[in-house]
Design a protein around this motif. Structure first.
Motif, PDB file in Angstrom:
ATOM      1  N   PRO A   1     -13.709  -2.476   3.138  1.00 48.52           N
ATOM      2  CA  PRO A   1     -13.862  -2.280   1.698  1.00 48.52           C
ATOM      3  C   PRO A   1     -12.593  -2.627   0.920  1.00 48.52           C
ATOM      4  CG  PRO A   1     -13.698  -0.170   2.811  1.00 48.52           C
ATOM      5  CD  PRO A   1     -13.783  -1.223   3.876  1.00 48.52           C
ATOM      6  N   HIS A   2     -11.464  -2.608   1.606  1.00 52.24           N
ATOM      7  CA  HIS A   2     -10.177  -2.899   0.978  1.00 52.24           C
ATOM      8  C   HIS A   2      -9.203  -3.334   2.067  1.00 52.24           C
ATOM      9  CE1 HIS A   2      -6.452  -2.360  -1.271  1.00 52.24           C
ATOM     10  NE2 HIS A   2      -7.201  -2.374  -2.363  1.00 52.24           N
ATOM     11  N   GLU A   3      -8.301  -4.233   1.720  1.00 57.43           N
ATOM     12  CA  GLU A   3      -7.309  -4.700   2.695  1.00 57.43           C
ATOM     13  C   GLU A   3      -6.452  -3.541   3.218  1.00 57.43           C
ATOM     14  OE1 GLU A   3      -5.184  -7.625   5.007  1.00 57.43           O
ATOM     15  OE2 GLU A   3      -7.219  -7.355   4.282  1.00 57.43           O
ATOM     16  N   ALA A   4      -6.242  -2.521   2.406  1.00 56.81           N
ATOM     17  CA  ALA A   4      -5.463  -1.360   2.857  1.00 56.81           C
ATOM     18  C   ALA A   4      -6.137  -0.684   4.050  1.00 56.81           C
ATOM     19  CB  ALA A   4      -5.280  -0.366   1.719  1.00 56.81           C
ATOM     20  N   THR A   5      -7.449  -0.672   4.074  1.00 56.29           N
ATOM     21  CA  THR A   5      -8.180  -0.066   5.190  1.00 56.29           C
ATOM     22  C   THR A   5      -7.978  -0.895   6.455  1.00 56.29           C
ATOM     23  OG1 THR A   5      -9.827   0.720   3.620  1.00 56.29           O
ATOM     24  CG2 THR A   5     -10.429   0.801   5.941  1.00 56.29           C
ATOM     25  N   ARG A   6      -8.044  -2.218   6.319  1.00 52.54           N
ATOM     26  CA  ARG A   6      -7.827  -3.088   7.486  1.00 52.54           C
ATOM     27  C   ARG A   6      -6.408  -2.920   8.026  1.00 52.54           C
ATOM     28  NH1 ARG A   6      -6.104  -7.816   9.539  1.00 52.54           N
ATOM     29  NH2 ARG A   6      -4.950  -8.419   7.685  1.00 52.54           N
TER      30      ARG A   6
ATOM     31  N   VAL B   1       0.879  -1.163   0.000  1.00 51.04           N
ATOM     32  CA  VAL B   1       0.000   0.000   0.000  1.00 51.04           C
ATOM     33  C   VAL B   1       0.921   1.218   0.000  1.00 51.04           C
ATOM     34  CG1 VAL B   1      -1.762   1.264   1.290  1.00 51.04           C
ATOM     35  CG2 VAL B   1      -1.714  -1.239   1.374  1.00 51.04           C
TER      36      VAL B   1
ATOM     37  N   SER C   1     -10.763  -9.653   7.779  1.00 50.24           N
ATOM     38  CA  SER C   1     -11.354  -8.861   6.698  1.00 50.24           C
ATOM     39  C   SER C   1     -12.867  -8.767   6.795  1.00 50.24           C
ATOM     40  CB  SER C   1     -10.977  -9.449   5.339  1.00 50.24           C
ATOM     41  OG  SER C   1      -9.590  -9.398   5.172  1.00 50.24           O
TER      42      SER C   1
ATOM     43  N   GLN D   1     -18.079  -1.829   5.533  1.00 49.95           N
ATOM     44  CA  GLN D   1     -19.284  -2.080   4.752  1.00 49.95           C
ATOM     45  C   GLN D   1     -20.104  -3.146   5.464  1.00 49.95           C
ATOM     46  OE1 GLN D   1     -17.460  -3.442   1.120  1.00 49.95           O
ATOM     47  NE2 GLN D   1     -17.450  -1.392   0.227  1.00 49.95           N
TER      48      GLN D   1
END
Length: 146
Positions: A95-100, A23, A54, A86
């Motif tokens: 919504p995306h692994e980058a957010t996690r 990322v 996730s 979400q």
């Protein structure tokens, strides 16, 4: 992942650190700023969800964070509103692994280990069929022998 002396797969910390920058730094910082804007309670819930994975069931996350129901719902609604989480049929997902991954950066190594222990204990009781997830949490907590 590498194999330890007993043939089990474990995370190679150097490799893990090298893989996280998939990322771009600027993107990660934008996500971290968005997370900070939701406030400390919502940030804490997001980080807890990130530890769990996730996707996470509502009931598991609510019990895991241990805050009053109305407070939990209000913060989850805020996280959904700003699109950091979400809704799914049974719970929430990133919504995306980058957010996690960005959510995990708000936790110290000591707190992260402690949360993995809590996650393993909770899943052993609430979802014993998830043996791989339970084993992974014990491993992340540094207690792979459990």
């Amino acid at each position: 992942m590498i194999r330890d002396g007993q043939g089990r797969f474990v995370a190679d910390e150097d490799q893990l650190q090298a893989s996280v920058p998939s990322v771009p730094f600027g993107v990660a910082e934008v996500i971290r700023r968005r997370i900070r804007l939701v406030g400390p309670e919502a940030c804490s819930i997001l980080s807890a969800a990130a530890v769990l994975g996730s996707e996470v069931r509502y009931d598991i996350l609510e019990e895991f964070v241990g805050v009053p129901e109305e407070q939990f719902i209000a913060n989850v609604e805020r996280l959904i509103e700003v699109r950091l989480l979400q809704e799914t049929e049974r719970g929430l997902r990133f919504p995306h692994e980058a957010t996690r991954l960005a959510g995990l950066t708000f936790l110290s190594a000591a707190r992260l280990r402690k949360l993995h222990v809590r996650a393993a204990v909770l899943l052993e009781r609430a979802s014993p069929a998830r043996s791989e997830d339970i084993a992974w949490h014990w491993d992340q907590a540094g207690e792979a022998s459990k």
